[in-house]
Enzyme design. Structure first.
Site, PDB file in Angstrom:
ATOM      1  N   HIS A  56       0.827  -1.207   0.000  1.00 13.11           N
ATOM      2  CA  HIS A  56       0.000   0.000   0.000  1.00 13.11           C
ATOM      3  C   HIS A  56       0.865   1.262   0.000  1.00 13.11           C
ATOM      4  O   HIS A  56       0.675   2.140   0.833  1.00 13.11           O
ATOM      5  CB  HIS A  56      -0.904   0.037   1.240  1.00 13.11           C
ATOM      6  CG  HIS A  56      -1.919  -1.059   1.307  1.00 13.11           C
ATOM      7  ND1 HIS A  56      -2.585  -1.403   2.468  1.00 13.11           N
ATOM      8  CD2 HIS A  56      -2.396  -1.895   0.361  1.00 13.11           C
ATOM      9  CE1 HIS A  56      -3.417  -2.401   2.222  1.00 13.11           C
ATOM     10  NE2 HIS A  56      -3.320  -2.719   0.954  1.00 13.11           N
TER      11      HIS A  56
HETATM   12  C1  LIG Z   1      -0.554  -7.369  -4.573  1.00 13.64           C
HETATM   13  C2  LIG Z   1      -1.373  -6.196  -4.110  1.00 13.64           C
HETATM   14  C3  LIG Z   1      -2.470  -6.412  -3.271  1.00 13.64           C
HETATM   15  C4  LIG Z   1      -3.239  -5.317  -2.852  1.00 13.64           C
HETATM   16  N1  LIG Z   1      -4.416  -5.554  -2.195  1.00 13.64           N
HETATM   17  C5  LIG Z   1      -5.265  -4.530  -1.983  1.00 13.64           C
HETATM   18  C6  LIG Z   1      -6.582  -4.766  -1.522  1.00 13.64           C
HETATM   19  O1  LIG Z   1      -7.022  -5.907  -1.330  1.00 13.64           O
HETATM   20  N2  LIG Z   1      -7.379  -3.680  -1.299  1.00 13.64           N
HETATM   21  C7  LIG Z   1      -6.950  -2.413  -1.510  1.00 13.64           C
HETATM   22  O2  LIG Z   1      -7.704  -1.469  -1.241  1.00 13.64           O
HETATM   23  N3  LIG Z   1      -5.708  -2.157  -1.960  1.00 13.64           N
HETATM   24  C8  LIG Z   1      -4.881  -3.192  -2.263  1.00 13.64           C
HETATM   25  N4  LIG Z   1      -3.671  -2.947  -2.818  1.00 13.64           N
HETATM   26  C9  LIG Z   1      -3.264  -1.559  -3.038  1.00 13.64           C
HETATM   27  C10 LIG Z   1      -4.015  -0.875  -4.175  1.00 13.64           C
HETATM   28  O3  LIG Z   1      -4.262  -1.777  -5.217  1.00 13.64           O
HETATM   29  C11 LIG Z   1      -3.216   0.329  -4.647  1.00 13.64           C
HETATM   30  O4  LIG Z   1      -3.103   1.256  -3.578  1.00 13.64           O
HETATM   31  C12 LIG Z   1      -3.855   1.056  -5.811  1.00 13.64           C
HETATM   32  O5  LIG Z   1      -4.144   0.171  -6.857  1.00 13.64           O
HETATM   33  C13 LIG Z   1      -2.888   2.139  -6.322  1.00 13.64           C
HETATM   34  O6  LIG Z   1      -3.523   2.838  -7.347  1.00 13.64           O
HETATM   35  P1  LIG Z   1      -2.708   3.873  -8.222  1.00 13.64           P
HETATM   36  O7  LIG Z   1      -3.657   4.449  -9.183  1.00 13.64           O
HETATM   37  O8  LIG Z   1      -1.960   4.775  -7.324  1.00 13.64           O
HETATM   38  O9  LIG Z   1      -1.586   3.011  -8.970  1.00 13.64           O
HETATM   39  P2  LIG Z   1      -1.718   1.723  -9.891  1.00 13.64           P
HETATM   40  O10 LIG Z   1      -3.065   1.115  -9.796  1.00 13.64           O
HETATM   41  O11 LIG Z   1      -0.547   0.870  -9.565  1.00 13.64           O
HETATM   42  O12 LIG Z   1      -1.607   2.299 -11.355  1.00 13.64           O
HETATM   43  C14 LIG Z   1      -0.443   2.802 -11.926  1.00 13.64           C
HETATM   44  C15 LIG Z   1      -0.500   2.478 -13.416  1.00 13.64           C
HETATM   45  O13 LIG Z   1       0.483   3.249 -14.082  1.00 13.64           O
HETATM   46  C16 LIG Z   1       1.174   2.418 -14.988  1.00 13.64           C
HETATM   47  N5  LIG Z   1       2.510   3.007 -15.163  1.00 13.64           N
HETATM   48  C17 LIG Z   1       3.509   3.075 -14.258  1.00 13.64           C
HETATM   49  N6  LIG Z   1       4.570   3.715 -14.779  1.00 13.64           N
HETATM   50  C18 LIG Z   1       4.231   4.069 -16.029  1.00 13.64           C
HETATM   51  C19 LIG Z   1       4.908   4.763 -17.057  1.00 13.64           C
HETATM   52  N7  LIG Z   1       6.156   5.213 -16.892  1.00 13.64           N
HETATM   53  N8  LIG Z   1       4.270   4.950 -18.251  1.00 13.64           N
HETATM   54  C20 LIG Z   1       3.004   4.489 -18.437  1.00 13.64           C
HETATM   55  N9  LIG Z   1       2.311   3.822 -17.486  1.00 13.64           N
HETATM   56  C21 LIG Z   1       2.923   3.626 -16.297  1.00 13.64           C
HETATM   57  C22 LIG Z   1       1.201   1.076 -14.296  1.00 13.64           C
HETATM   58  O14 LIG Z   1       1.489   0.032 -15.190  1.00 13.64           O
HETATM   59  C23 LIG Z   1      -0.195   1.019 -13.704  1.00 13.64           C
HETATM   60  O15 LIG Z   1      -1.126   0.506 -14.610  1.00 13.64           O
HETATM   61  C24 LIG Z   1      -2.867  -4.003  -3.234  1.00 13.64           C
HETATM   62  C25 LIG Z   1      -1.774  -3.800  -4.071  1.00 13.64           C
HETATM   63  C26 LIG Z   1      -1.042  -4.871  -4.528  1.00 13.64           C
HETATM   64  C27 LIG Z   1       0.110  -4.625  -5.467  1.00 13.64           C
END
Ligand SMILES: Cc1cc2nc3c(=O)[nH]c(=O)nc-3n(C[C@H](O)[C@H](O)[C@H](O)COP(=O)(O)OP(=O)(O)OC[C@H]3O[C@@H](n4cnc5c(N)ncnc54)[C@H](O)[C@@H]3O)c2cc1C
Length: 601
Positions: A524
């Site tokens: 997280h």
């Molecule tokens: C294994 C795991 C289990 C989890 N379990 C839970 C759960 O059960 N419940 C919960 O609430 N949270 C959970 N989380 C946490 C939650 O999923 C994350 O906090 C949330 O998804 C983050 O969202 P975000 O939009 O910040 O990033 P992300 O969803 O990670 O999105 C970032 C996106 O940007 C893309 N990206 C990155 N760099 C680049 C680049 N240079 N160029 C183009 N694209 C790029 C990535 O590929 C990705 O698709 C978990 C996370 C993981 C990894």
């Protein structure tokens, strides 16, 4: 424009136009929402750039219980944390594997699907820290806007209807096929904890998990919920395998991005804004590569400094440590249950049974210390109705990278204690760590994987709360309800003889060492582009999510969260995506969700 779109799966574009109104970087939990909502304005053109591939038709992603099999595959960035001084002592190189989603839907497609919004006091604290417009009363309507709560338990009394919406795009359901739910609820009651809707008025208590799983038993990722319904819009271009290397900045204005697609570097310009949604690890990397970050670090990496800002500082993350116990109950998450053809048929026929669940079926939230205000939990339990079974152990080994000698010890002593019995695992989770870390470029290869150093457990207070959490888990295992299914509360001694026996068994020192060895990150990460008051030197973006000192450049994802919330972070990222879209469009789309009730909280 539609002739540029591929035909199979998600409609992805193969050719990038030279210019769009908005460029959204990263199609994850927040980015998919931002792009889909911006594309509701037919007059705006939007390019969504995702470094990973398409998730459409990927059954491993769609079937919830396949969760554990997704890591270390092409769907994952496959990162690790830097060796830790104060933590992770049981893991090879004192490091942890660090999965992050790399596909449409991002980490919402890799995560365990647990749906927790956080405590109302978390968001009120954000507002106190200078995030104007982000108090609980401000953000609750955005949580509601995205939610489609499906009450498959038919009017279960714990669900507080006023805190749920049934008509948003992303489904939320609650379902546990195991009797553990009832037992765990009774155990909580014995200890004086209420069974609560933790997404409702009060968070502290016990509850079956709410999950982002559809009523038909599929993972409700942000790509399924937000992107697929929007992808026929001619004003939205979705480009996969498109890795953004940096933001192009002229003067103090963002004008586009440099993206690597199909091995070629391409420049795409924007008329209005670039919105970075690459997550708490990759968003700082993109800003740093663009020349926005701590001066000293950028100098080391030989990147010309456009603005000295604390990008990549203040990394926060949750850690958990397992407390396991054998139990005699049979309807648990056992390998035999999974491989039972009847279960598979049940799932294929109706989307029911074990395959539709997150492996974490129960949650609980407690305030055991005094550092958080009354009502805000500091410890969470993630309860998995499974432990120690052979197949589970093999998977655990693969996922967690224990040091060889420790894992052998753990397996042997575990096998002795559990015998042929099933088990439950209570993962005691530290919700408000005081220790913070950093995300930095690797100065030898700045475009390669960034260096993630969470600095876990650098502060002793974090260990002290953890120890209280372990003792609370033991109290649960000691209840009549849990004992009736064969629970035993003192199993922690089984695995750790050589390391931990210098402390008297059952002492705080003993459990402290256990935490420093076995606590593991929950994935997280937040707060590396912290939002807050513009004159606060620790912040990177203002309350409108604009990068300080630049125009036409925002960040919207987990990295802007000023302090990690009291629970799993996905729903908060979806909320941030919803609110970011309103801020960018200059509209208030949630008036209908602002009810008088919320002012009475
Ligand atoms: C294994 C795991 C289990 C989890 N379990 C839970 C759960 O059960 N419940 C919960 O609430 N949270 C959970 N989380 C946490 C939650 O999923 C994350 O906090 C949330 O998804 C983050 O969202 P975000 O939009 O910040 O990033 P992300 O969803 O990670 O999105 C970032 C996106 O940007 C893309 N990206 C990155 N760099 C680049 C680049 N240079 N160029 C183009 N694209 C790029 C990535 O590929 C990705 O698709 C978990 C996370 C993981 C990894």
């Amino acid at each position: 424009m539609s002739s540029l779109l591929g035909r199979k799966g998600t409609k992805v574009t193969n050719i990038l136009l030279p210019e769009y109104d908005y460029i959204v970087v990263g199609a994850g939990s927040a980015g998919a929402v931002v792009a889909a909502r911006l594309s509701e304005d037919a007059g705006s053109s939007i390019l969504l750039l995702e470094a990973g591939g398409d998730d459409y038709g990927d059954k491993m992603v769609a079937v919830p219980l396949m969760y554990g099999a997704l890591q270390r595959t092409h769907r994952d960035w496959m990162l690790s944390v830097e060796p830790q001084k104060h933590a992770l002592k049981a893991f090879k190189g004192n490091r942890n594997y660090y999965p992050r989603g790399k596909m449409l839907g991002g980490s919402s497609n890799l995560n365990a699907m647990i749906y927790v919004r956080g405590c109302r006091l978390d968001f009120d604290r954000w507002a106190e820290l200078g995030c104007e417009g982000w108090s609980y009363e401000d953000v609750l309507p955005y949580f509601l806007k995205s939610e489609a709560f499906v009450d498959i338990n038919n009017g279960d009394s714990i669900v507080e209807k006023d805190y749920h919406n049934t008509r948003g795009p992303q489904e939320v359901t609650r379902f546990s096929p195991s009797s553990l739910s009832r037992v765990f609820r009774s155990a909580g009651e014995e200890l004086g904890y209420k069974t609560v809707d933790y997404n409702g008025r009060e968070m502290i208590g016990v509850s079956p998990s709410f999950t982002n799983v559809t009523k038909n038993g599929l993972r409700a990722s942000t790509s399924r919920a937000f992107l697929r319904p929007a992808m026929d819009r001619p004003n939205l271009h979705i480009s996969i395998h498109s890795h953004v290397e940096k933001v192009l900045i002229e003067g103090s204005r963002a004008v586009g991005v440099l993206v690597k697609k199909d091995g070629r570097e391409v420049t795409v310009r924007c008329r209005k804004e670039v919105i970075i949604c690459a997550g708490a690890i990759m968003s700082p990397q993109i800003l740093l590569l663009s020349g926005v970050g701590p001066r000293q670090h950028l100098d080391e990496a030989k990147i010309p400094v456009l603005k000295d800002l604390p990008v990549g500082e203040n990394l926060q993350d949750h850690l958990f440590v397992p407390v396991t116990s054998p139990v005699t109950s049979t309807d648990l998450l056992a390998r035999s249950t999974l491989l039972n053809p009847l279960n598979i048929l049940k799932y294929l026929w109706s989307g029911g049974g074990w395959l539709r669940v997150s492996p974490i079926t129960e949650l609980a939230f407690f305030r055991l210390g005094s550092a958080t205000p009354p009502g805000m939990p500091d410890i969470q339990f993630h309860v998995v109705p499974s432990a120690q079974e052979k197949g589970v152990r093999d998977r655990t080994e693969k996922m967690f990278d224990y040091k060889d000698e420790i894992f052998t010890d753990y397996l042997e002593s575990g096998a002795k204690i559990f015998g042929s019995r099933q088990g439950v695992s209570i993962s005691v989770t530290l919700l408000h760590p005081k220790s913070t870390g950093t995300v930095r470029l690797n100065v030898v290869d700045p475009k390669g994987p960034p260096l993630v150093d969470p600095n876990f457990l650098a502060r002793q207070e974090d260990v002290d709360i953890f120890v209280k959490g372990i003792r609370e888990a033991q109290r649960f295992l000691d209840t009549k309800a849990m004992k009736a299914i064969g629970a035993e509360s003192r199993n922690i001694e089984r695995a750790y003889k050589p390391i931990l026996w210098q402390h008297a068994y059952d002492s705080d020192g003993y459990y402290g060492e256990y935490v420093r060895h076995f606590a593991h990150n929950v994935y997280h990460p937040t707060s590396t582009c912290k939002m807050g008051a513009i004159d606060d030197p620790t912040t990177v973006v203002d309350s409108q999510l604009r990068v300080k000192g630049f125009s036409n450049l925002r960040v919207a994802d987990a990295s802007v969260i000023p302090e990690v919330i009291s629970g799993n972070t996905n729903a908060a990222c979806v909320m941030i995506g919803e609110k970011a879209a309103d801020l960018i469009r200059g509209i208030d789309s949630v008036r209908q969700f602002r009810k008088p009730l919320f002012s009475k909280l």
